[in-house]
Design a protein around this motif. Sequence first.
Motif, PDB file in Angstrom:
ATOM      1  N   ALA A 125      16.768  43.515  27.864  1.00  0.00           N
ATOM      2  CA  ALA A 125      16.438  44.343  26.691  1.00  0.00           C
ATOM      3  C   ALA A 125      14.978  44.773  26.686  1.00  0.00           C
ATOM      4  O   ALA A 125      14.653  45.876  26.269  1.00  0.00           O
ATOM      5  CB  ALA A 125      16.767  43.583  25.411  1.00  0.00           C
TER       6      ALA A 125
ATOM      7  N   GLY B  65      20.394  52.330  20.880  1.00  0.00           N
ATOM      8  CA  GLY B  65      21.061  52.541  22.164  1.00  0.00           C
ATOM      9  C   GLY B  65      20.854  51.392  23.105  1.00  0.00           C
ATOM     10  O   GLY B  65      20.053  50.487  22.854  1.00  0.00           O
TER      11      GLY B  65
ATOM     12  N   TYR C 206       7.945  36.552  16.867  1.00  0.00           N
ATOM     13  CA  TYR C 206       9.125  36.552  17.741  1.00  0.00           C
ATOM     14  C   TYR C 206       9.061  35.348  18.666  1.00  0.00           C
ATOM     15  O   TYR C 206       8.001  35.089  19.234  1.00  0.00           O
ATOM     16  CB  TYR C 206       9.180  37.815  18.598  1.00  0.00           C
ATOM     17  CG  TYR C 206       9.492  39.082  17.845  1.00  0.00           C
ATOM     18  CD1 TYR C 206      10.526  39.136  16.921  1.00  0.00           C
ATOM     19  CD2 TYR C 206       8.743  40.239  18.063  1.00  0.00           C
ATOM     20  CE1 TYR C 206      10.814  40.308  16.233  1.00  0.00           C
ATOM     21  CE2 TYR C 206       9.029  41.417  17.392  1.00  0.00           C
ATOM     22  CZ  TYR C 206      10.063  41.448  16.466  1.00  0.00           C
ATOM     23  OH  TYR C 206      10.351  42.595  15.792  1.00  0.00           O
TER      24      TYR C 206
HETATM   25  N1  T4K Z   1      18.256  41.042  23.597  1.00  0.00           N
HETATM   26  C1  T4K Z   1      16.939  40.910  23.324  1.00  0.00           C
HETATM   27  C2  T4K Z   1      16.128  39.968  24.146  1.00  0.00           C
HETATM   28  C3  T4K Z   1      16.349  41.662  22.300  1.00  0.00           C
HETATM   29  O1  T4K Z   1      15.043  41.507  22.015  1.00  0.00           O
HETATM   30  C4  T4K Z   1      17.152  42.549  21.563  1.00  0.00           C
HETATM   31  C5  T4K Z   1      16.582  43.325  20.489  1.00  0.00           C
HETATM   32  C6  T4K Z   1      18.512  42.669  21.884  1.00  0.00           C
HETATM   33  C7  T4K Z   1      19.033  41.887  22.919  1.00  0.00           C
HETATM   34  C8  T4K Z   1      19.425  43.587  21.126  1.00  0.00           C
HETATM   35  O2  T4K Z   1      19.062  44.940  21.310  1.00  0.00           O
HETATM   36  P1  T4K Z   1      19.702  46.057  20.297  1.00  0.00           P
HETATM   37  O3  T4K Z   1      21.115  45.694  20.009  1.00  0.00           O
HETATM   38  O4  T4K Z   1      18.834  46.053  19.060  1.00  0.00           O
HETATM   39  O5  T4K Z   1      19.594  47.333  21.103  1.00  0.00           O
HETATM   40  C9  T4K Z   1      13.781  44.236  16.404  1.00  0.00           C
HETATM   41  C10 T4K Z   1      14.796  45.184  16.985  1.00  0.00           C
HETATM   42  O6  T4K Z   1      15.693  45.643  15.978  1.00  0.00           O
HETATM   43  C11 T4K Z   1      15.575  44.583  18.112  1.00  0.00           C
HETATM   44  O7  T4K Z   1      16.198  45.650  18.804  1.00  0.00           O
HETATM   45  C12 T4K Z   1      14.666  43.852  19.079  1.00  0.00           C
HETATM   46  N2  T4K Z   1      15.394  43.165  20.107  1.00  0.00           N
HETATM   47  C13 T4K Z   1      13.836  42.844  18.330  1.00  0.00           C
HETATM   48  C14 T4K Z   1      12.889  42.125  19.254  1.00  0.00           C
HETATM   49  O8  T4K Z   1      13.061  43.531  17.359  1.00  0.00           O
HETATM   50  P2  T4K Z   1      13.711  43.048  14.076  1.00  0.00           P
HETATM   51  O9  T4K Z   1      14.699  42.260  13.304  1.00  0.00           O
HETATM   52  O10 T4K Z   1      12.384  42.462  14.317  1.00  0.00           O
HETATM   53  O11 T4K Z   1      13.591  44.515  13.479  1.00  0.00           O
HETATM   54  P3  T4K Z   1      12.744  45.047  12.244  1.00  0.00           P
HETATM   55  O12 T4K Z   1      13.658  45.870  11.411  1.00  0.00           O
HETATM   56  O13 T4K Z   1      12.012  43.935  11.591  1.00  0.00           O
HETATM   57  O14 T4K Z   1      11.733  46.060  12.928  1.00  0.00           O
HETATM   58  C15 T4K Z   1      10.643  45.601  13.700  1.00  0.00           C
HETATM   59  C16 T4K Z   1       9.406  46.374  13.291  1.00  0.00           C
HETATM   60  O15 T4K Z   1       9.495  47.693  13.744  1.00  0.00           O
HETATM   61  C17 T4K Z   1       9.141  46.400  11.812  1.00  0.00           C
HETATM   62  O16 T4K Z   1       7.836  45.948  11.591  1.00  0.00           O
HETATM   63  C18 T4K Z   1       9.263  47.863  11.415  1.00  0.00           C
HETATM   64  C19 T4K Z   1       9.132  48.621  12.705  1.00  0.00           C
HETATM   65  N3  T4K Z   1      10.023  49.784  12.796  1.00  0.00           N
HETATM   66  C20 T4K Z   1      11.345  49.566  13.003  1.00  0.00           C
HETATM   67  C21 T4K Z   1      12.206  50.634  13.082  1.00  0.00           C
HETATM   68  C22 T4K Z   1      13.674  50.405  13.320  1.00  0.00           C
HETATM   69  C23 T4K Z   1       9.500  51.041  12.640  1.00  0.00           C
HETATM   70  O17 T4K Z   1       8.290  51.205  12.418  1.00  0.00           O
HETATM   71  N4  T4K Z   1      10.348  52.122  12.731  1.00  0.00           N
HETATM   72  C24 T4K Z   1      11.689  51.972  12.960  1.00  0.00           C
HETATM   73  O18 T4K Z   1      12.415  52.970  13.066  1.00  0.00           O
HETATM   74  O19 T4K Z   1      14.387  43.369  15.501  1.00  0.00           O
END
Ligand code: T4K
Length: 431
Positions: free
Chosen positions: A179, A213, A335
């Motif tokens: 990822a 994606g 994280y």
């Molecule tokens: N395997 C690993 C090792 C991974 O790290 C991940 C995902 C996956 C599998 C699964 O991949 P996906 O199914 O998601 O494709 C975030 C991401 O949502 C996640 O994809 C990622 N890893 C993980 C490390 O980080 P959260 O729960 O920290 O997301 P969230 O909503 O707190 O957003 C992170 C920061 O980004 C926030 O401070 C706000 C900012 N942000 C977020 C979005 C969506 C923005 O500024 N704009 C945006 O559009 O998981």
Amino acid sequence: MWDKTLIKNKVQDLALWGNPPAFDDKLHVGRPNIGNRQHLIERINDILDRRWLSNDGQYVQELERRVADFVGVKHCIATCNSTIALEIVIRALGLTGEVIVPSFTFIATVHPLQWQQITPIFCDIDPQTHALDPRRLEEMITPMTTGIIGVHIWGRPCAIDDLKLIARRRDLKLLFDAAHAFGCSRDGRMIGGFGDAETFSFHATKFFNTFEGGAVVTNNDGLAAKVRLMRNFGFAGYDNVVHIGTNGKMSEVSAAMGLSSLECLGEFIAVNRHNYQLYCQNLAGLPGVSLIAYDLEEKNNFQYIVLEINEKIAGISRDHLMELLHRENVLARRYFYPGCHRMEPYASCYPGAKRFLPATEQLIERVLTLPTGTAISDTDIITICQIIHLAVTHGEEITERLRSIKTTLRTTGVSPWVKASQPKAGKRVLI
Ligand code: T4K
């Protein structure tokens, strides 16, 4: 090298005590990079004109070809996210029973197993690499084990060769959750072509994004054909379902974003690399604070700026430092706290898991991820580093003050941060 006019250089200036934050707007970890906007809009117009929005459209096919070429693999199957990519490929590989995974990873490495009634067996990590420790792996294998999922955490390749040897010797499938590792290499070979298959995330927060994606990449023709079928409900043609499947398709608009992002990939990596070097320079020599290293002989995407805080030396804990940064509007993230084994349903299902995870347990208390990417400026980075310097230089004093404030809050119920809710005086310029 620092712009002295921007420094918060006294402990009493910190936003922790109710002063205005160093940044007016929040600085996020994972702020998306936006590729070529004009090309994206042109592609979206084209999608709308052709009225082909999903289901293996021409942009998805183009993105798949380009990603496969870039990574140097035979097959790329784009998906709606990488969690579904993992679910599909886990099933396509026939994994059952128990699968060995790290606990120090995002929860999406583990849920796709449990989702399919496969037991995740948490294996400890190497404290140096933060990835699965091959020395701990064999002792986790039982007659029920069918596979291993290695994670290239932070984009740094995990111990691929050791895992390969163990998998071969014990007749296990080997899957990599890549990822974080799009655009990274190991011994000059791009991540994506190792093991039975690898999965990428192209989520908005990744340096290369398709809004949402992901992809499965593999050199195995049979596996690729199966994954492709399973991504589309198992349809082999009109009215002809030949396999169990789900809806894991990537939309055309996502692929359009991916193609526009691919055009800017080099630029994104250059910015991340520059940011990483700037953090390195400005945090160098700070006691108890280390920045993870990338192997500069390899290709890296530098998308994660990861600090390890040793509280005993730094005088301030990771959690207190994070709190301090949040107050300054720097939304640093810890994280992958608290480790998958401490999250549900795993904490309840496998309460003994932590006995096998001493390195994981230690690391999850120390790691802090900082903002980077194209949305952040040099001045932002230098200011963040200045704040960290201030925090560490006065670690014990800040810790003491925070503790006493929290005790007051607990005993009196009066918020110590009442000043923080007063109208902001704007960005302060100190000294
Ligand atoms: N395997 C690993 C090792 C991974 O790290 C991940 C995902 C996956 C599998 C699964 O991949 P996906 O199914 O998601 O494709 C975030 C991401 O949502 C996640 O994809 C990622 N890893 C993980 C490390 O980080 P959260 O729960 O920290 O997301 P969230 O909503 O707190 O957003 C992170 C920061 O980004 C926030 O401070 C706000 C900012 N942000 C977020 C979005 C969506 C923005 O500024 N704009 C945006 O559009 O998981």
